[in-house]
Enzyme design. Structure first.
Site, PDB file in Angstrom:
ATOM      1  N   ALA A   1       0.860  -1.184   0.000  1.00 31.05           N
ATOM      2  CA  ALA A   1       0.000   0.000   0.000  1.00 31.05           C
ATOM      3  C   ALA A   1       0.893   1.229   0.000  1.00 31.05           C
ATOM      4  CB  ALA A   1      -0.909   0.003   1.230  1.00 31.05           C
ATOM      5  N   LYS A   2       0.308   2.375  -0.247  1.00 32.69           N
ATOM      6  CA  LYS A   2       1.059   3.635  -0.212  1.00 32.69           C
ATOM      7  C   LYS A   2       0.095   4.765   0.115  1.00 32.69           C
ATOM      8  CE  LYS A   2       5.431   4.672  -0.973  1.00 32.69           C
ATOM      9  NZ  LYS A   2       6.528   3.862  -0.400  1.00 32.69           N
ATOM     10  N   GLY A   3       0.577   5.726   0.832  1.00 34.85           N
ATOM     11  CA  GLY A   3      -0.252   6.879   1.149  1.00 34.85           C
ATOM     12  C   GLY A   3       0.620   8.087   1.409  1.00 34.85           C
TER      13      GLY A   3
ATOM     14  N   ASP B   1       8.844   7.288   4.375  1.00 33.40           N
ATOM     15  CA  ASP B   1       9.269   7.463   2.987  1.00 33.40           C
ATOM     16  C   ASP B   1       9.652   8.930   2.838  1.00 33.40           C
ATOM     17  OD1 ASP B   1       9.627   7.248   0.164  1.00 33.40           O
ATOM     18  OD2 ASP B   1       8.164   5.637   0.097  1.00 33.40           O
TER      19      ASP B   1
END
Length: 373
Positions: free
Chosen positions: A63-65, A104
């Site tokens: 996932a990424k956000g 990140d």
């Protein structure tokens, strides 16, 4: 071509190589959950993370956000409030057995500490809900260096296959944040020559090798790479085509494109950043004989040690740093071996070897769970 289109292109190529049927292929392209955001880049990075964890062979999905802001222009208190409000809005979507955030670009261990604290207000103390935390809050030894160290392990594995080693070669590193600085430091310690470095403040070069500890000290004192006595200034664009054996882009995506790929002089490209090479540049580099180590393997060290941190939090037992590094090297070496097997099986390059490995593992898990129905 934007990041999402490029990622989908690589995925579909891998799906064709593997012979996946169209129904399964489509199911693997649709996110399990999407909290809608505007940039396609976030969707692309979520896909890449899914393939990356599969290539790394760790028991995660992907996932990424993120938040659309400029962290460098915000005060510490503003960053904290923003992070806490963000966590308030996603706390019911994350958890130690659902989605586990990690740092990140634009975030660090402090950001993760704020997420942990805010999440714990709703769910009780839950250290495994987030990784990349400060050591005092259950973080893992070796996590800060993990992505850069993983890049070095990946580079060692690739060079060994070509009968070469880090200590005999020259390196250019684009991006001197967490990943780039650790990669440069470790390469320097091994005996490799880092001949060019750049970040948002500028770029410097020295064909005889840069004294990396001295450069790190200069940047810590001045906040910039510029005016460093041990190297000459250069344009940031020049770094990507500077004379070297190994080019390591470790900053933003899309820095290598059809405009500059033909001028790349490195023989090896290690993608420490996410999606630094667009598909047109990838084809140009392949025709030039440049060996590209793809991002979904090359920068998997960070998520791998995040997995180690999660394991330690679940077990309530901390590993020493030597164990973390030994296990990281084992995972990175095994990952490279598996990619090479896929390359031989499907007669493809390293990027497609990595993509077919990752997509195949996700596809098999999908079929076993019956989700394609």
């Amino acid at each position: 071509m934007n990041a999402l289109a490029a990622t989908n292109r690589y995925f579909r190529h891998a799906a064709r190589i593997l012979g996946l049927d169209s129904k399964l292929e489509q199911s693997l392209l649709i996110p399990y959950r999407e909290v809608k955001v505007e940039p396609d880049e976030v969707n692309a990075l979520a896909q890449l993370m899914t393939r990356k964890t599969a290539v790394a062979n760790i028991p995660y999905g992907g996932a990424k956000g993120g938040i659309g802001c400029k962290p460098g222009e915000l005060s510490r208190s503003e960053l904290e409030r923003l992070t806490r409000v963000f966590t308030q809005n996603i706390h019911d979507l994350i958890g130690d057995q659902t989605d586990v955030p990690a740092p990140d670009m634009g975030t660090n261990a402090q950001t993760m500490a704020w997420i942990l604290d805010e999440y714990s207000k709703f769910h009780g103390h839950s250290p495994a809900v987030v990784t990349g935390k400060p050591l005092d809050l259950g973080g893992s030894l070796g996590r800060e260096a993990a992505t850069g160290r993983g890049v070095v392990y990946a580079t060692e594995a690739l060079l060994a296959e070509h009968g070469k080693s880090i200590k005999d070669l020259k390196f250019a590193i684009q991006g001197f944040g967490n990943v780039g600085t650790w990669a440069a430091k470790l390469i320097h310690e091994i005996g490799g020559k880092v001949v060019a470095v750049s970040d948002i403040t500028g770029a410097v070069k020295n064909p005889n090798g840069i004294d990396i500890p001295a450069l790190l000290k200069h940047k810590a004192e001045t906040g910039s790479l510029i005016n460093f006595n041990g190297a000459d200034e250069m344009s940031a664009d020049e770094l990507l085509v500077y004379e070297c054996d190994v080019l390591i882009p470790s900053a933003l995506g899309g820095v290598l494109n059809r405009e500059n790929a033909r001028d790349v002089r490195a023989k090896f490209l290690i993608e420490a950043a996410n999606h630094p090479t667009d598909p047109e540049a990838d084809e140009i580099l392949s025709k030039k004989g440049v060996t590209v180590m793809p991002d979904i393997y090359a920068n998997a060290g960070g998520v791998t040690v995040s997995y180690f941190e999660w394991v330690q939090n679940i077990q309530g037992f901390r590993w020493d740093e030597e164990k973390v590094n030994v296990e990281l090297k084992r995972y990175m070496t095994s990952g490279f071996d598996e990619i090479r097997k896929m390359c031989r099986t499907h007669d493809c390059n390293l990027r497609m070897g990595a993509f077919t490995l990752g997509v195949n593992r996700v596809a098999r898990a999908t079929l076993l769970r019956g989700w394609e129905a």
